[in-house]
Design an enzyme around this catalytic site. Structure first.
Site, PDB file in Angstrom:
ATOM      1  N   ASN A   1      27.280  22.775  11.077  1.00  0.00           N
ATOM      2  CA  ASN A   1      26.047  22.124  10.675  1.00  0.00           C
ATOM      3  C   ASN A   1      25.470  21.286  11.815  1.00  0.00           C
ATOM      4  O   ASN A   1      26.134  21.055  12.837  1.00  0.00           O
ATOM      5  CB  ASN A   1      26.300  21.216   9.469  1.00  0.00           C
ATOM      6  CG  ASN A   1      26.445  21.982   8.174  1.00  0.00           C
ATOM      7  OD1 ASN A   1      25.794  23.004   7.980  1.00  0.00           O
ATOM      8  ND2 ASN A   1      27.306  21.502   7.290  1.00  0.00           N
TER       9      ASN A   1
ATOM     10  N   CYS B   1      27.008  29.606   3.870  1.00  0.00           N
ATOM     11  CA  CYS B   1      25.593  29.253   3.886  1.00  0.00           C
ATOM     12  C   CYS B   1      24.811  30.490   3.472  1.00  0.00           C
ATOM     13  O   CYS B   1      24.880  31.521   4.144  1.00  0.00           O
ATOM     14  CB  CYS B   1      25.169  28.783   5.282  1.00  0.00           C
ATOM     15  SG  CYS B   1      23.395  28.465   5.422  1.00  0.00           S
ATOM     16  N   GLY B   2      24.098  30.400   2.355  1.00  0.00           N
ATOM     17  CA  GLY B   2      23.401  31.562   1.830  1.00  0.00           C
ATOM     18  C   GLY B   2      22.266  32.040   2.708  1.00  0.00           C
ATOM     19  O   GLY B   2      22.142  33.240   3.002  1.00  0.00           O
TER      20      GLY B   2
ATOM     21  N   HIS C   1      28.262  22.095  -5.141  1.00  0.00           N
ATOM     22  CA  HIS C   1      26.882  21.764  -5.493  1.00  0.00           C
ATOM     23  C   HIS C   1      26.838  20.907  -6.748  1.00  0.00           C
ATOM     24  O   HIS C   1      27.567  21.142  -7.711  1.00  0.00           O
ATOM     25  CB  HIS C   1      26.065  23.033  -5.727  1.00  0.00           C
ATOM     26  CG  HIS C   1      25.886  23.858  -4.497  1.00  0.00           C
ATOM     27  ND1 HIS C   1      24.842  23.676  -3.609  1.00  0.00           N
ATOM     28  CD2 HIS C   1      26.646  24.858  -3.976  1.00  0.00           C
ATOM     29  CE1 HIS C   1      24.961  24.529  -2.615  1.00  0.00           C
ATOM     30  NE2 HIS C   1      26.052  25.260  -2.805  1.00  0.00           N
TER      31      HIS C   1
ATOM     32  N   GLU D   1      21.218  18.877   1.727  1.00  0.00           N
ATOM     33  CA  GLU D   1      22.417  19.633   2.096  1.00  0.00           C
ATOM     34  C   GLU D   1      23.463  18.742   2.753  1.00  0.00           C
ATOM     35  O   GLU D   1      23.141  17.937   3.639  1.00  0.00           O
ATOM     36  CB  GLU D   1      22.047  20.778   3.045  1.00  0.00           C
ATOM     37  CG  GLU D   1      21.309  21.915   2.366  1.00  0.00           C
ATOM     38  CD  GLU D   1      21.376  23.188   3.177  1.00  0.00           C
ATOM     39  OE1 GLU D   1      22.501  23.627   3.504  1.00  0.00           O
ATOM     40  OE2 GLU D   1      20.304  23.753   3.490  1.00  0.00           O
TER      41      GLU D   1
ATOM     42  N   CYS E   1      17.999  26.457   0.697  1.00  0.00           N
ATOM     43  CA  CYS E   1      19.457  26.528   0.634  1.00  0.00           C
ATOM     44  C   CYS E   1      19.823  27.665  -0.305  1.00  0.00           C
ATOM     45  O   CYS E   1      19.592  27.573  -1.520  1.00  0.00           O
ATOM     46  CB  CYS E   1      20.040  25.202   0.136  1.00  0.00           C
ATOM     47  SG  CYS E   1      21.836  25.232  -0.081  1.00  0.00           S
TER      48      CYS E   1
ATOM     49  N   GLY F   1      22.608  26.904  -2.766  1.00  0.00           N
ATOM     50  CA  GLY F   1      22.071  25.935  -3.718  1.00  0.00           C
ATOM     51  C   GLY F   1      21.191  26.595  -4.763  1.00  0.00           C
ATOM     52  O   GLY F   1      21.229  26.230  -5.944  1.00  0.00           O
TER      53      GLY F   1
END
Length: 279
Positions: free
Chosen positions: A66, A75-76, A166, A215, A224, A227
């Site tokens: 990150n 991470c989508g 989440h 995030e 996200c 998310g």
């Protein structure tokens, strides 16, 4: 040694992609990733993604640092960008449209569709408190519509892990949320021992949600992917939305489905190449 990179974004959630296939370890340190992600003194990004050799029969391995140097499990938006990056790397030698990607959250399978969008099999959502992890319920129980005190207000929250944690709360108006001040309070709340990603969701229709996100390790981002997946799952668990819906983020829409057939979550959205360069 010069390192080539490509900048990608998924709905404004932007990443520096590095071809790391010659080594099983990232060629950059977390500290170097922080410098590169700086939007004034570096390239500027929400994270640095490394394409490493596959493990345990997978095609490739994904690692990500990150913008604060921390390493998330998945991470989508990033994995859609990785799929586009891998297709570019393989070029004319590419002989398939999907990849099995090893991540810290398990094996993910992105598929490049004929229209250029990327559909990702995000796997099964994890719903037990011990899997999130959170102390809001006993480890073997789900966290659905539980009260959480944050800065003097009680929020109704549902927790879902998509391989990363989440916390989802439904609000009347996402635009009214003071995300910059409230986001860090959620992220570092003692109820979440590994910190938390937080999604604020406005249900426009059962098949259309608006979302803003803070995030973990990156702060406010335009999108996200994990998310959005977690939010749809939370909406289904609380009876607020359908199992298939459009999730509108500040950077644009994602199509999310929680399949009744196999109980897996599927995410479809874009991955756009921005530019290439050399460090």
């Amino acid at each position: 040694m010069a390192i080539e990179f490509t900048k990608y974004h998924g709905l404004g959630n932007d990443f520096i992609l590095i071809d790391n296939r010659s080594s099983s370890l990232p060629v950059l340190t977390p500290e170097q990733a922080i410098q590169l992600c700086d939007r004034h003194f570096g390239i500027g990004a929400d994270g640095v993604i490394f394409a490493l050799p596959g493990e345990n029969g997978t095609d490739y391995t994904m690692r990500i640092f990150n913008s604060d140097g921390s390493e998330p499990e998945m991470c989508g938006n990033g994995i859609r960008c990785l799929a586009g990056f891998l297709a570019d790397l393989e070029g004319e030698s590419r002989n398939k449209d999907s990849y099995r990607i090893h991540t810290l959250a398990g094996v993910m399978i992105p598929q490049i569709l004929p229209n250029g969008q990327v559909k990702v099999d995000m796997g099964l959502p994890r719903l037990l408190a011990g899997e999130i992890p959170t102390t809001l319920a006993p480890v073997e129980e789900k966290v659905i519509s539980q009260p959480l005190e944050v800065v003097g207000k009680t929020w109704d929250v549902t927790c879902v892990s998509m391989g990363n944690p989440h916390c989802i709360t439904f609000v009347e108006d996402v635009a009214a949320i003071e995300l910059e001040s409230i986001g860090p309070k959620f992220e570092h709340h003692p109820a979440f021992p590994q910190r938390i990603n937080t999604e604020f969701i406005q249900v426009v229709r059962p098949d259309y949600l608006k979302m803003r996100v803070w995030e973990r390790g990156a702060g406010i981002t335009l999108a996200c992917g994990t998310g959005a997946c977690a939010s749809l799952v939370a909406g289904v668990l609380t009876g607020k939305c359908d199992r298939t819906a459009t999730v509108e983020l500040p950077g644009g829409p994602l199509q999310i489905e929680w399949s009744e057939i196999d109980q897996r979550v599927y995410m479809t959205g874009p991955a756009e190449r921005v530019f290439t360069g050399k460090l």
